[in-house]
Every structure is written in structure tokens, then in C-alpha cells.
Design a protein around this motif. Structure first.
Motif, PDB file in Angstrom:
ATOM      1  N   PRO A   1       6.916   4.539  -8.051  1.00 52.96           N
ATOM      2  CA  PRO A   1       5.645   3.730  -7.694  1.00 52.96           C
ATOM      3  C   PRO A   1       4.260   4.569  -7.857  1.00 52.96           C
ATOM      4  O   PRO A   1       4.430   5.968  -7.540  1.00 52.96           O
ATOM      5  N   THR A   2       3.417   4.160  -7.861  1.00 51.24           N
ATOM      6  CA  THR A   2       2.079   4.769  -8.154  1.00 51.24           C
ATOM      7  C   THR A   2       1.819   4.913  -6.496  1.00 51.24           C
ATOM      8  O   THR A   2       2.000   4.258  -5.571  1.00 51.24           O
ATOM      9  N   TYR A   3       1.061   6.280  -6.459  1.00 46.58           N
ATOM     10  CA  TYR A   3       0.923   6.648  -4.966  1.00 46.58           C
ATOM     11  C   TYR A   3      -0.373   7.283  -4.930  1.00 46.58           C
ATOM     12  O   TYR A   3      -0.955   7.959  -5.693  1.00 46.58           O
ATOM     13  N   HIS A   4      -1.015   7.293  -3.688  1.00 41.70           N
ATOM     14  CA  HIS A   4      -2.048   8.119  -3.003  1.00 41.70           C
ATOM     15  C   HIS A   4      -1.821   9.300  -2.502  1.00 41.70           C
ATOM     16  O   HIS A   4      -1.445   9.151  -1.416  1.00 41.70           O
ATOM     17  N   SER A   5      -2.169  10.508  -3.028  1.00 41.24           N
ATOM     18  CA  SER A   5      -1.893  11.569  -2.047  1.00 41.24           C
ATOM     19  C   SER A   5      -3.236  12.428  -2.087  1.00 41.24           C
ATOM     20  O   SER A   5      -4.113  12.337  -2.204  1.00 41.24           O
ATOM     21  N   PHE A   6      -2.781  13.907  -1.750  1.00 39.18           N
ATOM     22  CA  PHE A   6      -3.946  14.865  -1.418  1.00 39.18           C
ATOM     23  C   PHE A   6      -4.668  15.096  -2.530  1.00 39.18           C
ATOM     24  O   PHE A   6      -5.865  15.511  -2.597  1.00 39.18           O
ATOM     25  N   THR A   7      -3.995  15.052  -3.632  1.00 36.40           N
ATOM     26  CA  THR A   7      -4.657  15.213  -5.074  1.00 36.40           C
ATOM     27  C   THR A   7      -5.036  14.126  -5.882  1.00 36.40           C
ATOM     28  O   THR A   7      -5.274  14.091  -6.910  1.00 36.40           O
TER      29      THR A   7
ATOM     30  N   PHE B   1       3.444  16.553 -17.105  1.00 37.84           N
ATOM     31  CA  PHE B   1       4.283  16.269 -16.136  1.00 37.84           C
ATOM     32  C   PHE B   1       4.756  17.320 -15.312  1.00 37.84           C
ATOM     33  O   PHE B   1       5.521  18.276 -15.824  1.00 37.84           O
ATOM     34  N   ALA B   2       4.308  17.442 -14.037  1.00 39.80           N
ATOM     35  CA  ALA B   2       4.546  18.372 -13.144  1.00 39.80           C
ATOM     36  C   ALA B   2       4.243  17.993 -11.753  1.00 39.80           C
ATOM     37  O   ALA B   2       3.410  16.923 -11.553  1.00 39.80           O
ATOM     38  N   LEU B   3       4.882  18.833 -10.897  1.00 40.77           N
ATOM     39  CA  LEU B   3       4.615  18.386  -9.433  1.00 40.77           C
ATOM     40  C   LEU B   3       3.045  18.583  -9.162  1.00 40.77           C
ATOM     41  O   LEU B   3       2.706  19.492  -9.500  1.00 40.77           O
ATOM     42  N   ALA B   4       2.730  17.501  -8.104  1.00 36.03           N
ATOM     43  CA  ALA B   4       1.255  17.648  -7.910  1.00 36.03           C
ATOM     44  C   ALA B   4       0.918  19.409  -7.338  1.00 36.03           C
ATOM     45  O   ALA B   4       0.035  19.926  -7.526  1.00 36.03           O
TER      46      ALA B   4
ATOM     47  N   SER C   1       0.945  -1.001   0.147  1.00 33.70           N
ATOM     48  CA  SER C   1       0.098  -0.133  -0.015  1.00 33.70           C
ATOM     49  C   SER C   1       0.783   1.330  -0.123  1.00 33.70           C
ATOM     50  O   SER C   1       1.888   1.132   0.835  1.00 33.70           O
ATOM     51  N   SER C   2       0.592   2.141  -1.097  1.00 29.63           N
ATOM     52  CA  SER C   2       1.218   3.406  -1.004  1.00 29.63           C
ATOM     53  C   SER C   2       0.537   4.499  -0.828  1.00 29.63           C
ATOM     54  O   SER C   2      -0.154   4.828  -1.831  1.00 29.63           O
ATOM     55  N   VAL C   3       0.645   5.226   0.262  1.00 34.35           N
ATOM     56  CA  VAL C   3      -0.269   6.423   0.845  1.00 34.35           C
ATOM     57  C   VAL C   3       0.783   7.284   1.286  1.00 34.35           C
ATOM     58  O   VAL C   3       1.622   7.122   1.861  1.00 34.35           O
ATOM     59  N   ASP C   4       0.290   8.545   0.707  1.00 35.32           N
ATOM     60  CA  ASP C   4       1.080   9.671   1.495  1.00 35.32           C
ATOM     61  C   ASP C   4       1.414   9.580   2.781  1.00 35.32           C
ATOM     62  O   ASP C   4       0.248   9.729   3.468  1.00 35.32           O
ATOM     63  N   PHE C   5       2.752   9.812   3.268  1.00 33.42           N
ATOM     64  CA  PHE C   5       2.879   9.340   4.475  1.00 33.42           C
ATOM     65  C   PHE C   5       2.549  10.338   5.764  1.00 33.42           C
ATOM     66  O   PHE C   5       2.168  10.292   6.851  1.00 33.42           O
ATOM     67  N   ARG C   6       2.394  11.666   4.934  1.00 31.36           N
ATOM     68  CA  ARG C   6       1.761  12.933   5.767  1.00 31.36           C
ATOM     69  C   ARG C   6       0.209  12.580   6.152  1.00 31.36           C
ATOM     70  O   ARG C   6      -0.153  12.947   7.051  1.00 31.36           O
ATOM     71  N   MET C   7      -0.463  12.046   5.120  1.00 34.04           N
ATOM     72  CA  MET C   7      -1.763  11.608   5.442  1.00 34.04           C
ATOM     73  C   MET C   7      -1.905  10.569   6.415  1.00 34.04           C
ATOM     74  O   MET C   7      -2.817  10.478   7.273  1.00 34.04           O
ATOM     75  N   TYR C   8      -1.191   9.453   6.386  1.00 32.57           N
ATOM     76  CA  TYR C   8      -0.922   8.261   7.116  1.00 32.57           C
ATOM     77  C   TYR C   8      -0.468   8.802   8.616  1.00 32.57           C
ATOM     78  O   TYR C   8      -1.498   8.511   9.423  1.00 32.57           O
ATOM     79  N   LEU C   9       0.151   9.487   8.578  1.00 30.87           N
ATOM     80  CA  LEU C   9       0.690   9.696  10.069  1.00 30.87           C
ATOM     81  C   LEU C   9      -0.183  10.475  10.801  1.00 30.87           C
ATOM     82  O   LEU C   9      -0.611  10.562  12.270  1.00 30.87           O
ATOM     83  N   ALA C  10      -0.516  11.600  10.225  1.00 32.75           N
ATOM     84  CA  ALA C  10      -1.696  12.518  10.736  1.00 32.75           C
ATOM     85  C   ALA C  10      -3.031  11.705  11.175  1.00 32.75           C
ATOM     86  O   ALA C  10      -3.580  12.044  12.304  1.00 32.75           O
ATOM     87  N   GLY C  11      -3.330  10.971  10.532  1.00 31.15           N
ATOM     88  CA  GLY C  11      -4.567  10.038  10.556  1.00 31.15           C
ATOM     89  C   GLY C  11      -4.551   9.231  11.800  1.00 31.15           C
ATOM     90  O   GLY C  11      -5.319   8.735  12.561  1.00 31.15           O
ATOM     91  N   LEU C  12      -3.153   8.520  12.031  1.00 29.35           N
ATOM     92  CA  LEU C  12      -2.983   7.704  13.193  1.00 29.35           C
ATOM     93  C   LEU C  12      -2.987   8.644  14.269  1.00 29.35           C
ATOM     94  O   LEU C  12      -3.483   8.056  15.354  1.00 29.35           O
ATOM     95  N   LEU C  13      -2.317   9.767  14.228  1.00 29.83           N
ATOM     96  CA  LEU C  13      -2.216  10.600  15.548  1.00 29.83           C
ATOM     97  C   LEU C  13      -3.806  10.900  15.990  1.00 29.83           C
ATOM     98  O   LEU C  13      -4.021  11.064  17.200  1.00 29.83           O
TER      99      LEU C  13
END
Length: 412
Positions: free
Chosen positions: A197-203, A258-261, A95-107
Motif C-alpha cells: 500500500p501507498t503510505y504516508h510516513s515521516f519522510t 529501492f531502500a528502507l526510508a 487512509s494510510s498514515v504511519d501509525f506511530r504518527m497517528y497514535l502519538a498525535g491522538l495521545l
């Protein structure tokens, strides 16, 4: 008992949640609010393998269980005129999820379960010693900043005195996922690696493009350039680098998109692979144990840092739950050595992979390219670093691994 946990990374959060399940009194100290974690730049690009996902189930964490975040395949390619390529299927999708989302959610989850969270910046060893007087034991899981000085480098377990790769990467739109869907790694001998890697992030769904540059090699100029105020320049430089060195990745990129999200979605830096002393005396009868990045920093090439951090957090939670005596030097030494038996194969495998490639590594990659059974066994080893270390530690071990992979699959 009262345990203080310093740091809200995956080690600190998994430890806090697990101790909470065990009914052990613990306080989690963090300098950031969940929204502060979400709004900052990425510190890493984590892929969580099946074993970590199982531990999340044990914790009752379901927010990231959806198959929409899955990466079931790993594609590997050694670039060059006679390059090799193969793909392998993970036994359980990563599973590849933006770790900022992941850690904030766990906190937030820990707080919602009535866990004790204290907003406090612990900036140095003196403050750490003061905090120790409030608890029977401190566990330090914060791997950056001055606190690492509390746990000096262990030279016997740290063969690399400097970073073996310099990193630059970000979350990009405009990259088509591979087929079948999953992660890709392009290895360029003498230059480094390009992870995608394919990733899930804020966008939504994006692709990580992470360049790991060998110092002084062909990727070094890109990795060493400061892009913080010129994120558009990074997209241009990354596309040129990919066009030259990873043409099959270039085929999946739409140059117009092709650009940063987002401008904040940029990572730059380097990781010095290190193992520090696993515990420290803080004065009087108080001690601190190190876990996660406070203890071990692995190069991200083998994608083991967060997965090992979770595993050690669960192991430490079991040790704390079972312990009935004081948290003295004897306990800390024993706990650290037990956890080292788990961590050592991960450290040794990663250190081997980022050094000069031994002959058996080439033999293993060639066998994986020639035989799908070996490819699947190799990729499956990403979630079994102990087995992977056994597979590559010597030519004889590699021969055995290849033969075993072929025989097991052919018997099915």
C-alpha cells in the motif's frame, strides 16, 4: 464513575476520547511519551477504512483527514500461470498514515483536551490488580506483554494455535504507486502474500512492502531472517522475492532507489490469531474488561485489527455511558458478549482467509476478475466485514453475493 484505561493504542485512545466527550471520568495509562512512540520501530501497517474515519470525525480528529493520505483503490492479484487480477474502488477512500504518527498525535490531542494521562508501566497482573483499586473499572487495551496473561486464550474462539503467517516488512522509497492510486496485494498460493500500500510516513509518501509468509513455504527463508542489523540485506532479499513471485510489482520498482526510508522502519514478527476471555476478576469487587489487541489479535491479512479496535471502543463507550449500576461480573459479561457479536464476523472472516482457501473463495475471486461490479462489491466489503463474512461463509452465500452484486449494479 472512574474508568482506568491501560494502553494507548487505537482502542485505548478512541475510548478515552469518546468518554471524554461523554463527560465520563477516565484516566489513560501508558508507558510511552508521544515522542517515544514516534521514534520506535513500526508495530503494524494500518489502513483505516471509511467507518473508522467517520468515527474520527465524531471525535473531532482532523489531522489525518487530508486527501493526500487517501488510498481509494484496492488492486488484487493472484500470481501464477493462470493468475487472476482485479481492482475495486472503495466507497470511501481509506487512509494510510504511519501509525506511530497517528497514535502519538491522538495521545497529544487527548492531553490538550485536558485528558488525564499517567505515565506508568503496568507489567503484570499483580500491578493491574493494584491499579484496579484506584478505579471502578479497568479497561485493558494493551495487547502485548505480560498483561495478556490476565485474559487467557479462549480455545472455542481461537482455532489457530500458532501463527499462520510470519511477517517481515518495511517502509520503502523507490516504488511507484499503482494506477489508479491505492493499495496492492499479491497473493502467491502456497507461499503467502505481498502487500504494497501507498503510505504516508515521516519522510513523506512511501510504500509499505510487507511479506506474509506461510511457514515452510517459499517466502519462509526471507521472513525468518533477522534483518535488524542488516536492513540493506532486507531490501536486496525483498527485491529478489518480488522479482520472482510478483513481477507486476517489480515493474513499479526503481532498483537504484529501492531502500528502507530509515533503518528503524523495519517490522518483523508473527501474529498468533487469538481471542482471549473478554474480562477478568481482579480481586474484591474489581474487574477488568479487555478490548483491542488485549482481547482479539487478528492476522493483518484482512486489514481489520485497528478498524475493529476503533469500532469496539465506540461500542464500549456507549455501554459505559448508559450503565448506572456497579461494574460487576454481570456488567463485564454482558458488555463482552455484546462486543463479541460485533467482533465475531471479523474473526471468522480472517480465520477463513488465512487457512486453506475454501472453493467459494476461488469462485469469488474469479467472479471479481471477470466482472467489475463484483470487484467493487468485494473491495467495498473491506469496510463491512460482517457482510464479507456472509459472502464467504459457504458456497451458497458466495453465489448469492455474486448474484446480488451483479443485479444491483446492472439496475443503476
Amino acid at each position: 464513575m472512574s474508568i482506568g484505561i491501560v494502553g494507548a493504542g487505537i482502542s485505548g485512545l478512541h475510548l478515552a476520547l469518546r468518554l471524554q466527550q461523554f463527560g465520563v471520568d477516565a484516566a489513560l495509562y501508558t508507558a510511552q511519551e508521544p515522542d517515544g512512540i514516534r521514534s520506535g520501530p513500526p508495530l503494524n501497517f494500518v489502513t483505516r477504512f471509511g467507518s473508522t474515519r467517520e468515527r474520527e470525525k465524531d471525535l473531532g480528529i482532523t489531522a489525518w483527514a487530508s486527501a493526500a493520505y487517501d488510498n481509494p483503490w484496492m488492486h488484487m492479484r493472484i500470481e501464477g500461470p493462470e493468475g487472476l487480477h482485479f481492482r475495486g474502488e472503495l466507497p470511501t477512500p481509506a487512509s494510510s498514515v504511519d501509525f506511530r504518527m497517528y497514535l502519538a498525535g491522538l495521545l497529544e490531542e487527548y492531553q490538550q483536551r485536558n485528558g488525564t494521562v499517567v505515565r506508568r508501566t503496568i507489567a503484570d497482573g499483580e500491578q493491574l490488580a493494584g491499579l484496579a483499586r484506584e478505579h471502578e473499572l479497568l479497561v485493558v487495551a494493551a495487547g502485548r506483554g505480560a498483561l495478556t496473561g490476565t485474559f487467557p486464550r479462549d480455545p472455542a474462539r481461537s482455532p489457530h494455535p500458532a501463527a499462520r503467517r510470519h511477517l517481515v516488512g518495511g517502509l520503502f522509497h523507490g516504488v511507484r504507486p499503482p494506477e489508479p492510486a491505492g493499495m496492492t496485494m499479491h497473493m502467491v498460493p502456497g507461499a503467502g502474500e505481498i502487500h504494497a500500500p501507498t503510505y504516508h510516513s515521516f519522510t513523506g509518501q512511501v510504500t509499505v512492502v510487507l511479506v506474509e509468509a506461510v511457514p515452510g513455504g517459499p517466502f519462509a527463508a526471507v521472513a525468518g531472517r533477522d534483518y535488524r542489523d542488516r536492513t540493506d540485506r532486507f531490501a536486496k532479499d525483498a527485491l529478489e522475492l518480488i522479482t520472482t513471485h510478483a513481477p507486476t510489482l517489480r515493474e513499479r520498482i526503481d532498483a537504484r532507489e529501492f531502500a528502507l526510508a530509515r533503518p528503524v522502519d523495519l517490522l518483523q514478527g508473527a501474529v498468533v490469531p487469538v481471542v482471549r476471555h473478554g474480562w477478568a476478576h481482579l480481586g474484591g469487587e474489581r474487574y477488568a474488561l479487555a478490548v483491542g489487541d488485549a482481547w482479539i489479535a487478528n492476522d493483518p491479512l484482512t486489514a481489520q485489527g485497528a478498524n475493529l479496535g476503533s469500532q469496539l471502543a465506540f461500542q464500549l463507550a456507549d455501554l459505559l455511558r448508559a450503565h448506572t449500576g456497579p461494574y460487576d461480573e454481570g456488567f463485564c459479561r454482558t458488555a463482552s458478549e455484546r462486543m463479541w457479536r460485533t467482533a465475531q464476523p471479523v474473526v471468522d472472516w480472517t480465520n477463513l482467509f488465512i487457512g486453506e482457501p475454501p472453493p467459494q473463495m476461488g469462485a469469488l475471486l474469479a467472479a471479481a476478475a471477470a466482472d467489475q461490479r463484483v470487484a467493487d462489491a468485494f473491495v467495498g466489503g473491506l469496510d463491512r466485514p460482517d457482510a464479507m463474512w456472509q459472502a464467504v461463509r459457504s458456497p451458497e452465500h458466495t453465489d448469492h453475493f455474486i448474484a446480488q452484486a451483479r443485479s444491483v449494479r446492472s439496475a443503476v
